[in-house]
Design an enzyme around this catalytic site. Sequence first.
Site, PDB file in Angstrom:
ATOM      1  N   HIS A  54       5.966  -7.864  12.363  1.00 62.32           N
ATOM      2  CA  HIS A  54       5.907  -6.808  10.829  1.00 62.32           C
ATOM      3  C   HIS A  54       4.733  -6.424  10.381  1.00 62.32           C
ATOM      4  CE1 HIS A  54       4.145  -9.774   8.417  1.00 62.32           C
ATOM      5  NE2 HIS A  54       4.446  -9.307   7.376  1.00 62.32           N
ATOM      6  N   PRO A  75       2.863  -1.938  10.846  1.00 64.59           N
ATOM      7  CA  PRO A  75       1.501  -1.456  10.529  1.00 64.59           C
ATOM      8  C   PRO A  75       0.397  -2.345  11.037  1.00 64.59           C
ATOM      9  CG  PRO A  75       2.554  -2.759   8.515  1.00 64.59           C
ATOM     10  CD  PRO A  75       3.534  -2.579   9.805  1.00 64.59           C
ATOM     11  N   GLY A  76      -0.922  -1.728  11.107  1.00 66.92           N
ATOM     12  CA  GLY A  76      -1.973  -2.623  11.766  1.00 66.92           C
ATOM     13  C   GLY A  76      -2.662  -2.827  10.190  1.00 66.92           C
ATOM     14  N   GLY A 105      -0.522  -9.492  11.184  1.00 68.49           N
ATOM     15  CA  GLY A 105      -0.777 -10.825  10.732  1.00 68.49           C
ATOM     16  C   GLY A 105      -2.039 -11.355  10.509  1.00 68.49           C
ATOM     17  N   HIS A 137      11.580  -5.964   6.067  1.00 64.61           N
ATOM     18  CA  HIS A 137      11.165  -7.302   7.028  1.00 64.61           C
ATOM     19  C   HIS A 137      11.107  -8.517   6.141  1.00 64.61           C
ATOM     20  CE1 HIS A 137       7.126  -5.312   6.086  1.00 64.61           C
ATOM     21  NE2 HIS A 137       7.334  -6.315   4.886  1.00 64.61           N
ATOM     22  N   PHE A 141       0.918  -1.079  -0.001  1.00 67.73           N
ATOM     23  CA  PHE A 141       0.092  -0.067  -0.073  1.00 67.73           C
ATOM     24  C   PHE A 141       0.911   1.141  -0.228  1.00 67.73           C
ATOM     25  CE2 PHE A 141       0.452  -1.215   4.549  1.00 67.73           C
ATOM     26  CZ  PHE A 141       1.089   0.066   5.017  1.00 67.73           C
TER      27      PHE A 141
END
Length: 475
Positions: free
Chosen positions: A397, A373-374, A400, A341, A231
């Site tokens: 990272h 990030p979420g 998930g 990552h 993104f």
Amino acid sequence: MKRTISGKDLLAIGYPQGRALGAALELLQQPAMAAMETAAALELLKAVKEQPENYLDHETLEVLATIIIEDANAAADGTIALNTDAKQYAIYGAAHIEEGARKQMATAMKLPVTVAGALMPDAHQGYGLPIGGVLATKNAIIPYGVGVDIGCRMALTIFDIPETHFLENTAKYKRELIAHTKFGAGAGFHGHHKADHAVLERDEFNLTPFIKQLHDKAWTQLGSSGGGNHFVEFGKIEFTERDEALNIDKGTYLALLTHSGSRGLGATIAGYYTRLAKQLCKLPQEAANLAYLDMDTEAGQEDWLAMNLAGDYAAACHAVIHQKLTQAVGGQVLAKIENHHNFAWKEIWNGEEVIVHRKGATPAGKGVMGIIPGSMTAPGFLVRGKGEELSVNSASHGAGRQMSRTKAVQNISKDDFKAILKANEVTLIGAGLDEAPMAYKDINVVMAAQQELVAVVAKFTPKMVRMADDGSRED
């Protein structure tokens, strides 16, 4: 009338009985392949069989190429035995990690070259190493321990622009976001739209004929982003107190956050060296995707140099995107932070040099900055590593996945997707149901499970997100 291609035809051009044969037959039913003449279709499928690494970022042939690489069987003779017992490893957030990921990690811990490992709280099952797996090896590099998207990374630019300016000019920000980004497998720029960067002049592009022929693809895709969960987004970042190291005062600022990797360059390199590793390092079937290359060999050194080239290329892609959008929106840059990552590093662990593979894990050495990030509606976090040795200096990272892409498409409705975006006041450009926020774990639970690994410096909240229109494909 065009003749239907049968399994016998595929066997005749070298396809073995098994998954690849089935996948090829299924592929022939797709409109793009069905429209081809018989001879042309067979010629194309033969090319994929013989050089699958060349098709890892192809929109139609990516899945078949991946299966062919994964199914490269090691011969029984000369198979390297795994250790009987798996080395112990640290696991964080164990209650939320599926059994499949743990089994994959246990297999990795039996490799004769394994020194240490850890499983992050966002872990889920992958190929070879689980996503969220960290593995330290002695003098060996595992191509699939890094993964197909070499150097996938996060990059964050913090501006002196207040959040109110973004809210009052959303049309402008949306226009610039669309104008200066491009997404999806195989996507790139042409003619005068191509970007330039010093990475394209690197000597490593002349390392081998194989790598040299990837230069044009790298130039075309420079500054573009992949599919899947990649993104480019604008959001607000909140500092609850002044950060001296970054020289940023307490407050809320506009920020640009990107997530992407090394595009077709990295995918092709990963496929090639995974195949080579499987030929040279024959492991039992359950560990086949963990085939490794000795760093003292020519193949190991080639892979190391090619991986680092792909990692630097990934960084260059982010640099181009951030440069374009910084110029477009104006404002002073207060700070830039970024981290890989999906990569392998030479590091000192427990007093010895090791190769640390982080497949979907953030470096978290003492004082090292990272971005976790979420989802598109959940916060992300700017963090500073605490240098926890048991985690091999690593953290998660992201949040998930808790649903596979297929399961997400089957269980999440478009209405529910739209509702959660509206509730969180997020503008979304692109993305499929497989990237809906509900497909991901709760980032707050993940962060709670790694408090001993990282300290939170600031919280990032997405406000305008751009992703590939078809969220299901990654490079």
